[in-house]
Enzyme design. Structure first.
Site, PDB file in Angstrom:
ATOM      1  N   HIS A   1       4.282  10.540   7.051  1.00  0.00           N
ATOM      2  CA  HIS A   1       4.306   9.540   5.972  1.00  0.00           C
ATOM      3  C   HIS A   1       5.772   9.276   5.647  1.00  0.00           C
ATOM      4  O   HIS A   1       6.451  10.142   5.094  1.00  0.00           O
ATOM      5  CB  HIS A   1       3.554  10.064   4.748  1.00  0.00           C
ATOM      6  N   LEU A   2       6.250   8.088   5.984  1.00  0.00           N
ATOM      7  CA  LEU A   2       7.651   7.747   5.739  1.00  0.00           C
ATOM      8  C   LEU A   2       7.856   7.070   4.385  1.00  0.00           C
ATOM      9  O   LEU A   2       8.987   6.817   3.981  1.00  0.00           O
ATOM     10  CB  LEU A   2       8.182   6.865   6.871  1.00  0.00           C
TER      11      LEU A   2
ATOM     12  N   ASN B   1      -0.480   4.442   4.325  1.00  0.00           N
ATOM     13  CA  ASN B   1      -0.672   4.431   2.871  1.00  0.00           C
ATOM     14  C   ASN B   1       0.644   4.177   2.139  1.00  0.00           C
ATOM     15  O   ASN B   1       1.120   4.957   1.331  1.00  0.00           O
ATOM     16  CB  ASN B   1      -1.346   5.718   2.378  1.00  0.00           C
TER      17      ASN B   1
ATOM     18  N   HIS C   1      -5.231  16.472  11.181  1.00  0.00           N
ATOM     19  CA  HIS C   1      -4.975  17.667  10.354  1.00  0.00           C
ATOM     20  C   HIS C   1      -6.172  18.599  10.157  1.00  0.00           C
ATOM     21  O   HIS C   1      -6.655  18.809   9.037  1.00  0.00           O
ATOM     22  CB  HIS C   1      -4.373  17.285   8.998  1.00  0.00           C
TER      23      HIS C   1
ATOM     24  N   ASN D   1      -3.471  18.108   1.344  1.00  0.00           N
ATOM     25  CA  ASN D   1      -4.862  17.758   1.635  1.00  0.00           C
ATOM     26  C   ASN D   1      -5.007  17.393   3.108  1.00  0.00           C
ATOM     27  O   ASN D   1      -4.369  16.455   3.547  1.00  0.00           O
ATOM     28  CB  ASN D   1      -5.327  16.586   0.767  1.00  0.00           C
TER      29      ASN D   1
ATOM     30  N   ASP E   1       1.944  16.049   9.339  1.00  0.00           N
ATOM     31  CA  ASP E   1       1.469  15.383   8.121  1.00  0.00           C
ATOM     32  C   ASP E   1       2.587  15.381   7.072  1.00  0.00           C
ATOM     33  O   ASP E   1       2.350  15.582   5.876  1.00  0.00           O
ATOM     34  CB  ASP E   1       0.208  16.057   7.580  1.00  0.00           C
TER      35      ASP E   1
END
Length: 423
Positions: free
Chosen positions: A62-63, A94, A231, A277, A304
């Site tokens: 996630h960047l 997201n 994940h 999560n 993740d």
């Protein structure tokens, strides 16, 4: 661009069946030759005592760009990647706006042109990650996205997920699935069990992940189409994936370093950096995750990587889920899997470079002639302590802070250019 000659490296490249001492000649950003006693007009890097491996492929990051650049952005995230020997990343959708349209895909790819890693885009399956309306998969593919996911959330509408899974192989995209039953998980913060009871915190049952995993496998089996499970953290999910593979279902899967090295007992510290999560699980889950890595049930190790600010992570129960991981992933793998004698270094490179590249269908994971010169030079025996003040991304929320690890990335080369050099 200067040509490079890496001398005296111990080259480990499973895709090329290389496992020995060689030189690597790089010309115009590509692998020109791998052999012994090479010479040429090139800048020389003496890699004596170091392993040379194909750059790692982190297929789950996630960047936070666009929209949450106080946590991370494409440039800072790729600096963290390079410091961990990661040369290719798959960025999850997201963001804000959600990566559900061509404009956002192009924004990410344009900004990534100057980054220290290759950024690939996972666009969303549904508009706004709301599981109500499908995105235009053809438009997203044409804009440059290579994968599809609503990661951060599952696709609740099974029809929309099924349609995407059937369409994706036709247009050369990979569906990567966040498996979770939101009704079972609702309100949960950490793994449901002894530790959640002890802390008085609502738990997320393992069944939330397991039911999601079972659904995705059922769709892949029924439609004879591929699915990649993100994940994996539970014993039962590993068993479901193993059974599916034995039946010939086209399923691949990843886990993350924290799922084979930490348990939910870490939450007794009430430190939100250990909250993610899916959550950290029990020792029985950890053992089966390791079994799954060793027997091939779990194909890949991804991080993740999920940056959050210190302010967000300050309150144990209110903090958002997620931890960073790109700078520590290889070292955690070496420490927990290789140094323990469970896995060869070569097999670890397969899990972190070769297999993710194959699953995504990207040019990576190899040092073959003509391939992109994406290389990490690593000292597998160097011991170091994770100091959050020395990390290269914007956020510091690592569950490995203060941990002593083996395996230090010394240099990372992207397309023939040194993008990380530990001075």
């Amino acid at each position: 661009m200067n040509d490079l000659l890496i001398k005296n490296a111990f080259v480990v490249s499973p895709a090329d069946k290389l496992n020995g001492k060689y030189d690597i000649l790089i010309k115009d950003g590509k692998i020109a030759e791998v052999g012994e006693d090479l010479n040429g007009e090139a800048e020389v890097i003496n890699a004596e005592g170091l392993y040379a491996i194909p750059g790692l492929v982190d297929m789950h990051v996630h960047l936070r760009d666009p929209g949450f650049t106080d946590k991370e952005d494409i440039i800072s995230g790729c600096k963290a990647a390079a410091a961990g020997g990661v040369t290719s990343v798959l960025a999850m959708p997201n963001t804000n706006p959600v990566t559900d349209n061509a404009k956002t895909v192009k924004y990410i790819l344009d900004k990534a042109k100057n980054a220290d890693a290759r950024v690939y885009v996972a666009a969303s399956i549904t508009k706004g990650l709301k599981s109500q309306e499908p995105t235009d998969l053809g438009e997203l593919k044409a804009a440059g996205a290579i994968a599809l996911s609503d990661d951060g959330r599952p696709v609740e509408n099974t029809r929309l997920l099924s349609d995407a899974m059937k369409k994706a192989p036709e247009i050369g995209m990979t569906v990567v699935a966040h498996c979770e039953d939101l009704y079972l998980a609702e309100g949960g913060k950490i793994n449901e069990g002894e530790i959640s009871k002890q802390l008085g915190v609502k738990g997320i049952p393992a069944s939330a992940e397991d039911c999601g995993t079972a659904r995705e496998i059922a769709l892949a089996a029924a439609e004879n189409v591929p699915i990649h499970i993100c994940h994996v953290s539970t014993k039962t999910s590993v068993e479901l994936i193993r059974d599916a593979k034995n039946r010939g279902v086209k399923v691949t899967a990843e886990t993350a370093p924290h799922y084979f090295s930490l348990t939910d007992r870490a939450l007794l510290s009430r430190d939100a950096d250990f909250r993610m999560n899916p959550p950290l699980r029990t020792i029985a889950d950890v053992d089966e995750i390791i079994n799954g890595l060793l027997d091939g049930t779990l194909d890949a190790i991804a991080t993740d990587h999920a940056p959050h600010t210190p302010e967000e992570k300050a309150d144990f129960e209110k903090a958002p889920n997620g931890s960073i991981g790109m700078e520590t992933s290889l070292a955690v793998g070496i420490t927990c899997l290789v140094k323990s004698g469970l896995m060869s270094f070569e097999k670890l490179v397969e899990k972190m470079s070769v297999n993710p590249a194959k699953i995504l269908g990207i040019e990576a994971g190899t040092l073959s002639l003509g391939a992109n010169a994406d290389i990490a030079l690593v000292d597998p025996d160097e011991e170091w302590t994770v100091d959050v003040q020395k990390l290269h991304g914007k956020s510091k929320n690592t569950p490995f802070k203060g941990r002593r690890l083996f395996g230090k990335v010394k240099k990372t080369i992207l397309g023939g250019k040194v993008v990380f050099d530990e001075q």
